[in-house]
Scaffold this motif. Structure first.
Motif, short mmCIF file in Angstrom:
data_model
loop_
_atom_site.label_atom_id
_atom_site.label_comp_id
_atom_site.label_asym_id
_atom_site.label_seq_id
_atom_site.Cartn_x
_atom_site.Cartn_y
_atom_site.Cartn_z
N PRO A 31 0.79 -1.37 -0.05
CA PRO A 31 -0.01 0.11 0.23
C PRO A 31 0.92 1.37 -0.04
N HIS A 32 0.62 2.39 -0.92
CA HIS A 32 1.45 3.40 -0.87
C HIS A 32 0.83 4.53 0.38
N ASP A 33 1.50 5.27 0.62
CA ASP A 33 1.35 6.45 1.73
C ASP A 33 0.79 7.35 1.16
N LEU A 34 -0.60 7.26 1.28
CA LEU A 34 -1.51 8.36 0.73
C LEU A 34 -1.21 9.81 1.24
N SER A 35 -0.59 9.81 2.46
CA SER A 35 -0.50 11.11 3.00
C SER A 35 0.67 11.92 2.53
N SER A 36 1.50 11.31 1.80
CA SER A 36 2.79 11.99 1.11
C SER A 36 2.42 12.63 -0.06
N VAL A 37 2.86 13.77 0.01
CA VAL A 37 2.62 14.75 -1.28
C VAL A 37 4.00 15.02 -1.99
N GLY A 38 4.71 14.24 -1.69
CA GLY A 38 6.07 14.47 -2.53
C GLY A 38 7.15 15.37 -1.68
N PRO A 39 8.14 15.60 -2.19
CA PRO A 39 9.32 16.45 -1.36
C PRO A 39 8.93 17.93 -1.11
N LEU A 40 9.68 18.32 -0.40
CA LEU A 40 9.19 19.85 0.19
C LEU A 40 9.85 20.62 -0.92
N PRO A 107 -7.06 13.44 -10.31
CA PRO A 107 -7.05 12.60 -9.11
C PRO A 107 -5.92 13.36 -7.93
N ALA A 108 -5.04 14.26 -8.59
CA ALA A 108 -4.33 14.62 -7.53
C ALA A 108 -4.98 15.65 -6.80
N LEU A 109 -5.67 16.47 -7.64
CA LEU A 109 -6.59 17.57 -6.91
C LEU A 109 -7.51 16.97 -5.93
N ILE A 110 -8.13 15.85 -6.21
CA ILE A 110 -9.06 15.29 -5.35
C ILE A 110 -8.55 15.04 -4.03
N GLN A 111 -7.29 14.49 -4.24
CA GLN A 111 -6.32 13.56 -2.96
C GLN A 111 -5.88 15.07 -2.31
N GLY A 112 -5.49 16.03 -2.84
CA GLY A 112 -5.28 17.11 -2.03
C GLY A 112 -6.31 17.72 -1.18
N GLU A 113 -7.30 17.80 -1.99
CA GLU A 113 -8.53 18.26 -1.11
C GLU A 113 -9.00 17.35 -0.05
N SER A 114 -8.95 16.28 -0.31
CA SER A 114 -9.27 15.10 0.73
C SER A 114 -8.29 15.28 1.85
N GLN A 115 -7.10 15.45 1.61
CA GLN A 115 -6.00 15.48 2.70
C GLN A 115 -6.32 16.82 3.36
N MET A 116 -6.58 17.69 2.79
CA MET A 116 -7.02 18.95 3.29
C MET A 116 -8.12 18.99 4.44
#
Length: 146
Positions: A31-40, A107-116
């Motif tokens: 499973p992938h870490d869905l909380s990761s949004v990439g490097p700083l 999907p990236a925008l949806i994931q970002g919004e969900s994480q927010m």
């Protein structure tokens, strides 16, 4: 290694598994870490092992359109852990937005919004706990002074 796996052996799965091992994700079945949004911001390309694979995909074909499509497939396959902005900057400037919209951007925008939303809820819960503890401390201080 990526050139051999991706270009010579024509195995995107093996190349992604190699990048997963370099990242520490654990392979395609993990499973992938869905909380990761990439490097700083400010971290280099070396911090994201998927970006070299995108570069290899971009030069893997004589047809630029096919190479761009393959690179978009790589980006979409690991959109939850790849450095999104760096990956998009690697694509040719002539790449139409609609070619990355469905597989990556939406999907990236949806994931970002969900994480927010998740982080906002977590912050509200922590704030409520803080206020409750502050009230309990205040009550304890008042009782100790009386």
């Amino acid at each position: 290694a990526l050139t051999i796996l991706y270009s010579d052996m024509r195995s995107m799965r093996e190349a992604l598994d190699y990048c997963d091992r370099r990242k520490g994700v654990g392979g395609a079945d993990a499973p992938h870490d869905l909380s990761s949004v990439g490097p700083l911001p400010g971290e280099g390309q070396s911090s994201c092992p998927y970006l070299p694979l995108v570069a290899v995909a971009l030069v893997s074909s004589d047809d630029p359109a096919e190479a761009t499509t393959k690179a978009i497939e790589v980006i979409a396959a690991r959109r939850d852990v790849i450095d999104r902005s760096a990956a998009l900057r690697m694509l040719p400037a002539t790449t139409p937005v609609q070619s990355v919209a469905r597989s990556f951007l939406i999907p990236a925008l949806i994931q970002g919004e969900s994480q927010m939303r998740r982080l906002t809820i977590a912050a509200a819960l922590l704030r409520a706990e803080y206020v409750e503890l502050k009230h309990a401390l205040t009550d304890a201080q008042i009782r100790s002074q009386s």
